[in-house]
Design a protein around this motif. Structure first.
Motif, short mmCIF file in Angstrom:
data_model
loop_
_atom_site.label_atom_id
_atom_site.label_comp_id
_atom_site.label_asym_id
_atom_site.label_seq_id
_atom_site.Cartn_x
_atom_site.Cartn_y
_atom_site.Cartn_z
N ILE A 26 0.82 -1.20 0.00
CA ILE A 26 0.00 0.00 0.00
C ILE A 26 0.86 1.26 0.00
N GLY A 27 1.89 1.29 0.84
CA GLY A 27 2.74 2.48 0.95
C GLY A 27 3.49 2.79 -0.32
N PHE A 28 4.21 1.82 -0.84
CA PHE A 28 5.00 2.08 -2.03
C PHE A 28 4.14 2.12 -3.29
N GLY A 29 3.00 1.46 -3.27
CA GLY A 29 2.06 1.59 -4.39
C GLY A 29 1.50 2.99 -4.48
N PHE A 30 1.22 3.59 -3.34
CA PHE A 30 0.71 4.96 -3.32
C PHE A 30 1.76 5.94 -3.84
N VAL A 31 2.99 5.81 -3.35
CA VAL A 31 4.06 6.70 -3.80
C VAL A 31 4.34 6.49 -5.29
N GLY A 32 4.41 5.25 -5.74
CA GLY A 32 4.65 4.96 -7.15
C GLY A 32 3.52 5.47 -8.02
N GLY A 33 2.28 5.32 -7.57
CA GLY A 33 1.14 5.83 -8.32
C GLY A 33 1.15 7.35 -8.42
N PHE A 34 1.56 8.01 -7.35
CA PHE A 34 1.65 9.47 -7.37
C PHE A 34 2.70 9.92 -8.38
N ILE A 35 3.87 9.27 -8.38
CA ILE A 35 4.93 9.65 -9.32
C ILE A 35 4.48 9.37 -10.75
N PHE A 36 3.82 8.24 -10.98
CA PHE A 36 3.33 7.92 -12.32
C PHE A 36 2.30 8.95 -12.78
N TYR A 37 1.37 9.32 -11.89
CA TYR A 37 0.35 10.30 -12.24
C TYR A 37 0.98 11.65 -12.58
N ARG A 38 1.97 12.07 -11.79
CA ARG A 38 2.64 13.34 -12.05
C ARG A 38 3.38 13.32 -13.38
N ASP A 39 4.10 12.24 -13.65
CA ASP A 39 4.83 12.14 -14.91
C ASP A 39 3.88 12.05 -16.10
N ARG A 40 2.76 11.37 -15.92
CA ARG A 40 1.78 11.26 -17.00
C ARG A 40 1.17 12.62 -17.31
N LYS A 41 0.94 13.41 -16.28
CA LYS A 41 0.38 14.74 -16.47
C LYS A 41 1.37 15.64 -17.20
N ARG A 42 2.66 15.46 -16.95
CA ARG A 42 3.70 16.25 -17.61
C ARG A 42 4.19 15.64 -18.91
N ASN A 43 3.57 14.54 -19.33
CA ASN A 43 3.90 13.86 -20.58
C ASN A 43 5.33 13.31 -20.58
N ASN A 44 5.81 12.81 -19.45
CA ASN A 44 7.15 12.24 -19.34
C ASN A 44 7.13 10.72 -19.28
N VAL A 45 6.13 10.09 -19.88
CA VAL A 45 6.03 8.64 -19.87
C VAL A 45 6.10 8.13 -21.30
N GLN A 46 6.24 6.83 -21.44
CA GLN A 46 6.27 6.23 -22.76
C GLN A 46 4.93 6.44 -23.47
N PRO A 47 4.95 6.42 -24.80
CA PRO A 47 3.70 6.69 -25.53
C PRO A 47 2.55 5.75 -25.16
N ARG A 48 2.82 4.51 -24.80
CA ARG A 48 1.72 3.60 -24.47
C ARG A 48 1.02 3.96 -23.16
N PHE A 49 1.66 4.77 -22.30
CA PHE A 49 1.03 5.18 -21.04
C PHE A 49 0.39 6.55 -21.10
N ARG A 50 0.53 7.25 -22.22
CA ARG A 50 -0.05 8.59 -22.33
C ARG A 50 -1.55 8.49 -22.47
N LYS A 51 -2.22 9.58 -22.02
CA LYS A 51 -3.69 9.64 -22.12
C LYS A 51 -4.09 9.67 -23.59
#
Length: 82
Positions: free
Chosen positions: A52-77
């Protein structure tokens, strides 16, 4: 002030994950804390806290990077410019 609150929102689940690692280690080495009746309960609680703890932190980082478009194309909105 908002950044301090955001930091606390990340630190608290991170500390839960670290506590989970400690509980897993203690269960494997045979140290039972008074809060838990036996090793199995302590091990399960540690695994849950870790996930739960590291999933929350990892999800937050993924959400932030996705919002800034810093993820691979398959993870973009798909669609929308937001």
């Amino acid at each position: 002030m908002i950044r301090i609150i955001a930091l606390l929102i990340l630190v608290i689940p991170g500390m839960g994950g670290v506590l989970g690692i400690k509980l897993i280690r203690d269960a494997l080495f045979g140290v039972v804390h008074p809060l838990f009746p036996n090793f199995v309960v302590e091990l399960i609680a540690g695994i849950l806290l870790f996930l739960i703890g590291f999933g929350f932190v990892g999800g937050f980082i993924f959400y932030r990077d996705r919002k800034r478009n810093n993820v691979q194309p398959r993870f973009r909105k798909k669609g929308g410019n937001s």
